[in-house]
Design a protein around this motif. Structure first.
Motif, PDB file in Angstrom:
ATOM      1  N   TYR A 478       0.827  -1.210   0.000  1.00  0.00           N
ATOM      2  CA  TYR A 478       0.000   0.000   0.000  1.00  0.00           C
ATOM      3  C   TYR A 478       0.862   1.261   0.000  1.00  0.00           C
ATOM      4  O   TYR A 478       0.624   2.191  -0.778  1.00  0.00           O
ATOM      5  N   TRP A 479       1.871   1.293   0.846  1.00  0.00           N
ATOM      6  CA  TRP A 479       2.660   2.518   0.971  1.00  0.00           C
ATOM      7  C   TRP A 479       3.707   2.627  -0.116  1.00  0.00           C
ATOM      8  O   TRP A 479       4.060   3.739  -0.544  1.00  0.00           O
ATOM      9  N   LEU A 480       4.227   1.499  -0.598  1.00  0.00           N
ATOM     10  CA  LEU A 480       5.174   1.565  -1.711  1.00  0.00           C
ATOM     11  C   LEU A 480       4.526   2.114  -2.975  1.00  0.00           C
ATOM     12  O   LEU A 480       5.134   2.892  -3.722  1.00  0.00           O
ATOM     13  N   SER A 481       3.285   1.688  -3.223  1.00  0.00           N
ATOM     14  CA  SER A 481       2.614   2.113  -4.456  1.00  0.00           C
ATOM     15  C   SER A 481       2.042   3.512  -4.369  1.00  0.00           C
ATOM     16  O   SER A 481       1.725   4.117  -5.401  1.00  0.00           O
ATOM     17  N   GLY A 482       1.863   4.016  -3.173  1.00  0.00           N
ATOM     18  CA  GLY A 482       1.372   5.380  -3.033  1.00  0.00           C
ATOM     19  C   GLY A 482      -0.130   5.522  -3.098  1.00  0.00           C
ATOM     20  O   GLY A 482      -0.639   6.528  -3.612  1.00  0.00           O
ATOM     21  N   PHE A 483      -0.857   4.520  -2.587  1.00  0.00           N
ATOM     22  CA  PHE A 483      -2.318   4.656  -2.521  1.00  0.00           C
ATOM     23  C   PHE A 483      -2.675   5.755  -1.516  1.00  0.00           C
ATOM     24  O   PHE A 483      -1.812   6.301  -0.837  1.00  0.00           O
ATOM     25  N   GLN A 484      -3.947   6.092  -1.427  1.00  0.00           N
ATOM     26  CA  GLN A 484      -4.405   7.220  -0.614  1.00  0.00           C
ATOM     27  C   GLN A 484      -3.802   7.132   0.796  1.00  0.00           C
ATOM     28  O   GLN A 484      -4.086   6.190   1.538  1.00  0.00           O
ATOM     29  N   PRO A 485      -2.996   8.101   1.182  1.00  0.00           N
ATOM     30  CA  PRO A 485      -2.206   8.002   2.431  1.00  0.00           C
ATOM     31  C   PRO A 485      -2.954   8.442   3.680  1.00  0.00           C
ATOM     32  O   PRO A 485      -2.535   9.359   4.379  1.00  0.00           O
ATOM     33  N   THR A 486      -4.052   7.761   3.986  1.00  0.00           N
ATOM     34  CA  THR A 486      -4.768   8.036   5.238  1.00  0.00           C
ATOM     35  C   THR A 486      -4.986   6.709   5.968  1.00  0.00           C
ATOM     36  O   THR A 486      -5.065   5.640   5.336  1.00  0.00           O
ATOM     37  N   ALA A 487      -5.089   6.795   7.287  1.00  0.00           N
ATOM     38  CA  ALA A 487      -5.284   5.581   8.080  1.00  0.00           C
ATOM     39  C   ALA A 487      -6.601   4.902   7.726  1.00  0.00           C
ATOM     40  O   ALA A 487      -6.670   3.669   7.605  1.00  0.00           O
ATOM     41  N   GLU A 488      -7.659   5.713   7.543  1.00  0.00           N
ATOM     42  CA  GLU A 488      -8.966   5.139   7.221  1.00  0.00           C
ATOM     43  C   GLU A 488      -8.920   4.376   5.907  1.00  0.00           C
ATOM     44  O   GLU A 488      -9.428   3.252   5.799  1.00  0.00           O
ATOM     45  N   ALA A 489      -8.283   4.982   4.894  1.00  0.00           N
ATOM     46  CA  ALA A 489      -8.196   4.333   3.586  1.00  0.00           C
ATOM     47  C   ALA A 489      -7.351   3.060   3.674  1.00  0.00           C
ATOM     48  O   ALA A 489      -7.669   2.039   3.036  1.00  0.00           O
ATOM     49  N   PHE A 490      -6.280   3.097   4.467  1.00  0.00           N
ATOM     50  CA  PHE A 490      -5.404   1.928   4.603  1.00  0.00           C
ATOM     51  C   PHE A 490      -6.141   0.753   5.239  1.00  0.00           C
ATOM     52  O   PHE A 490      -6.086  -0.377   4.741  1.00  0.00           O
ATOM     53  N   PHE A 491      -6.849   1.012   6.327  1.00  0.00           N
ATOM     54  CA  PHE A 491      -7.550  -0.083   7.001  1.00  0.00           C
ATOM     55  C   PHE A 491      -8.759  -0.551   6.196  1.00  0.00           C
ATOM     56  O   PHE A 491      -9.150  -1.725   6.269  1.00  0.00           O
ATOM     57  N   THR A 492      -9.344   0.347   5.412  1.00  0.00           N
ATOM     58  CA  THR A 492     -10.425  -0.075   4.516  1.00  0.00           C
ATOM     59  C   THR A 492      -9.889  -1.002   3.439  1.00  0.00           C
ATOM     60  O   THR A 492     -10.520  -2.000   3.081  1.00  0.00           O
ATOM     61  N   TRP A 493      -8.704  -0.676   2.907  1.00  0.00           N
ATOM     62  CA  TRP A 493      -8.042  -1.559   1.936  1.00  0.00           C
ATOM     63  C   TRP A 493      -7.817  -2.934   2.537  1.00  0.00           C
ATOM     64  O   TRP A 493      -8.077  -3.960   1.886  1.00  0.00           O
ATOM     65  N   ILE A 494      -7.326  -2.997   3.778  1.00  0.00           N
ATOM     66  CA  ILE A 494      -7.100  -4.287   4.442  1.00  0.00           C
ATOM     67  C   ILE A 494      -8.409  -5.060   4.567  1.00  0.00           C
ATOM     68  O   ILE A 494      -8.448  -6.276   4.359  1.00  0.00           O
ATOM     69  N   MET A 495      -9.494  -4.351   4.903  1.00  0.00           N
ATOM     70  CA  MET A 495     -10.787  -5.014   5.033  1.00  0.00           C
ATOM     71  C   MET A 495     -11.200  -5.673   3.721  1.00  0.00           C
ATOM     72  O   MET A 495     -11.619  -6.846   3.700  1.00  0.00           O
ATOM     73  N   TRP A 496     -11.080  -4.914   2.608  1.00  0.00           N
ATOM     74  CA  TRP A 496     -11.473  -5.476   1.317  1.00  0.00           C
ATOM     75  C   TRP A 496     -10.587  -6.668   0.947  1.00  0.00           C
ATOM     76  O   TRP A 496     -11.080  -7.678   0.440  1.00  0.00           O
TER      77      TRP A 496
END
Length: 638
Positions: A478-496
């Motif tokens: 997630y962080w290497l590719s530069g997806f939306q850099p917010t905690a909410e977006a990161f944990f939502t990505w993990i959920m999906w």
């Protein structure tokens, strides 16, 4: 009668007696076959008919087979290859004899007929292939068998002593903490595996034990060792043991009390081992001195390699006729009839799993799966390494994507790759599940538990591992590719991603249950994933997808909901610059500012925002559907 298992070793005092002050029976170290004693097991006129594939005519593979065994006796089923030994063993054990076979005849327990379910409550079947979990130790294998049976109702001390007694009886105490063995880690020997297979069935408290080729693949010393232990336990606990066996040594053969000789599906002798030689001598076939009687009679009844087939077949017919008209055969028929007339079966014993209970079964199965999962690298360790490798590759290929419009399509490609290929790689779970399924099939056939506890425990044990995989993959990618850099977006990505992996593994469970063959399960799972990729919304946007594929498959495609959830997560609150000349790829309300609103990208795919909860619910429904279908397949495909 208490079915306690003790050491049968001369003057030695076994561990059970030590633990209970020498009075095992009074302490009730049993496996809850209360008030049931199987004194005899008989079968009469067993005939099995199938349809010949070539002629399409009925073909008899077993014909009018009779026999009766008493408590504490071992009976050997012998004959040349293809004579019907395994078929008869399956019929006697109340298992399917053959595909679309017609079975006639009766089986009697203490003179009474029992239904299949009732019969399996008092019997156990040990397959020719050792369906053992290689990543468990010897003691754990027997212990979990006890926990899955009504031995679980014993106190912990009683259960431990019961297990100790079995390990001592089968000479396995020194190997109790040794792994059974996997292709990667060496374990116990073949003979020891056979003893573990039998011990893990005996701990469930059967009164009838069926063994399919228990000495197959073993040398004469190991064969003698296995049968000796089985005989000791059978005599000590009044068990009835019936085993199909091929070419036993003379010493091993003498351990059996009775023998049933088959050839071409017809009986040629049934009776005590000691009386077999005089019987064949009376028929004009004396056994030469210093000759293994088992080998002699097997060669006598094997006509496959005879140079004069006609004479050999006639001799076989004459031997069958001599047996059918013999006084011994008539005496057996009379004995079976007498047993049926004085039926002493008063009640059907409770289920082997009655003591465990539904919740207890789930706990025991989950515990066993947990041990297997962290010891067996095939189950999750290899998959974890694969996913981490994929994460590094994805993170470095789509490295530090920016906020220009040229980065929009790479972001979409990365989302598709991250979701679709993560689910596709779940095919690596196929071999681990097929191994679990083989264990389940064996244990269900022996009456321990049904499909419900198995499916539930299998689902539970996968959740923590899949969550760890989702988190580790996301931390790297997630962080290497530069997806939306917010905690909410990161944990939502993990959920999906977590839901994606659960759905993918649930698909593997369904396909492997439908097609319990490694190649077929792998192929069908890969095909299904290819279909989901095609209609998931990336290759062809949903708003232009052919209506048949859209309505027939798109709604049940879990990859579709994961992909659009990740798309909304990335683009809902993002803006992208149109670059030099303000030639925007997507026309949105921000075009005058030379920017692209992320919602405009979502509009091109027909994705709405604010429906995350709905999509999560749909995904959970799809996962539940896969698991329920897998459960139904396991229930009805016996």
């Amino acid at each position: 009668m208490a079915a306690s298992y003790t050491v049968f070793d001369g003057d030695k005092t076994d561990s059970l007696q030590d633990a209970f002050g020498g009075d095992v029976e009074k302490k009730a170290v049993d496996v809850h076959l209360q008030n049931t004693t199987v004194s005899s097991f008989a079968w009469q006129d067993v005939t099995v008919t199938v349809k010949d594939h070539k002629t399409k005519q009925p073909k008899v593979i077993l014909q009018n087979v009779n026999g009766i065994i008493k408590a504490g006796e071992l009976c050997a089923l012998m004959g040349p290859s293809g004579c019907g030994k395994t078929t008869l063993l399956n019929v006697l054990a109340h298992r399917d004899a053959a595909a679309r076979a017609k079975v006639d005849g009766t089986t009697l327990v203490n003179g009474a007929g029992l239904s299949r379910e009732e019969f399996r409550r008092i019997s156990s079947y040990v397959e020719q292939e050792d369906a053992l979990i290689g990543s468990l130790t010897v003691r754990e294998t027997v212990s979990f068998a006890a926990r899955l049976s009504n031995a679980s109702s014993l106190s912990k001390l009683e259960r431990m002593n019961l297990i100790d007694g079995l390990l001592d009886s089968f000479g396995l105490r020194k190997q109790q903490h040794t792994l059974i063995g996997t292709p990667i880690r060496k374990g116990i020997s073949g003979g020891q595996k056979r003893r573990v297979s039998v011990a893990s069935q005996l701990v469930t408290g059967p009164k009838l034990l069926f063994l399919d080729e228990p000495t197959s693949g073993l040398d004469s010393a190991a064969s003698l060792e296995v049968i000796s232990f089985i005989k000791r336990v059978a005599q000590q606990n009044d068990l009835i043991v019936i085993a199909s066996i091929h070419q036993p040594s003379s010493t091993t053969f003498q351990l059996f009390d009775k023998v049933l000789l088959l050839s071409a599906g017809r009986p040629h002798y049934f009776g005590s081992v000691s009386e077999m030689a005089p019987f064949f001598e009376d028929m004009g076939h004396p056994i030469p001195p210093h000759t293994n009687p088992a080998e002699f009679v097997l060669e006598l009844m094997n006509v496959d390699f005879s140079q004069d087939q006609e004479a050999a077949v006639k001799q076989l017919d004459d031997m069958h006729a001599s047996w059918a008209s013999s006084a011994t055969s008539e005496l057996i028929a009379t004995e079976i009839k007498d047993v049926g007339q004085r039926s002493s079966w008063e009640q059907v014993p409770e289920s082997k799993a009655a003591g465990a209970g539904f919740f207890g079964l789930i706990v025991a199965l989950t515990h066993r799966s947990f041990i297997k999962s962290y010891r067996d690298v095939v189950a999750y360790a290899i998959r974890l390494a694969m996913y981490l490798g994929l994460a590094v590759m994805m993170g470095t290929v789509w490295l530090r994507l920016g906020s220009g419009q040229a980065d929009i399509q790479p972001f979409i490609n990365a989302i598709f790759f991250g979701s679709a290929f993560m689910s596709f790689m779940a095919v690596a779970y196929v071999p681990a599940f097929l191994e679990d399924r083989a264990t389940f099939v064996k244990e269900r056939a022996n009456g321990l538990y049904g499909a419900g506890p198995f499916v539930i425990s299998n689902f539970i044990i996968g959740l923590p591992y899949l969550f760890i995989i989702a988190v580790l993959f996301s931390v790297v990618t997630y962080w290497l590719s530069g997806f939306q850099p917010t905690a909410e977006a990161f944990f939502t990505w993990i959920m999906w991603l977590f839901l994606d992996l659960i759905a993918a593994e649930s698909l593997v469970v369904l396909m492997s249950s439908l097609f319990p063959n490694f190649v077929l399960a792998l192929a069908m799972t890969a095909f299904a994933n290819g279909l989901w990729m095609s209609v998931g919304g990336f290759l062809v946007p949903p708003n232009i997808l052919n209506v048949f594929w859209y309505y027939a498959f798109s709604y049940i495609d879990y990859q579709r909901w994961v992909f659009q959830g990740m798309m909304v997560n990335q683009f809902q609150h993002q803006t992208y610059s149109c670059g030099t000349g303000c030639n925007c790829m997507y026309q949105t309300e921000l075009a005058p500012q030379c920017q692209i609103a992320g919602t405009g990208i979502l509009d091109q795919y027909g994705y709405e925002v604010g429906l995350k909860g709905t999509w999560v619910g749909i995904l959970i429904g799809i996962i539940a559907g896969y698991r329920l279908l897998g459960w139904a397949v396991l229930v009805f495909r016996k």
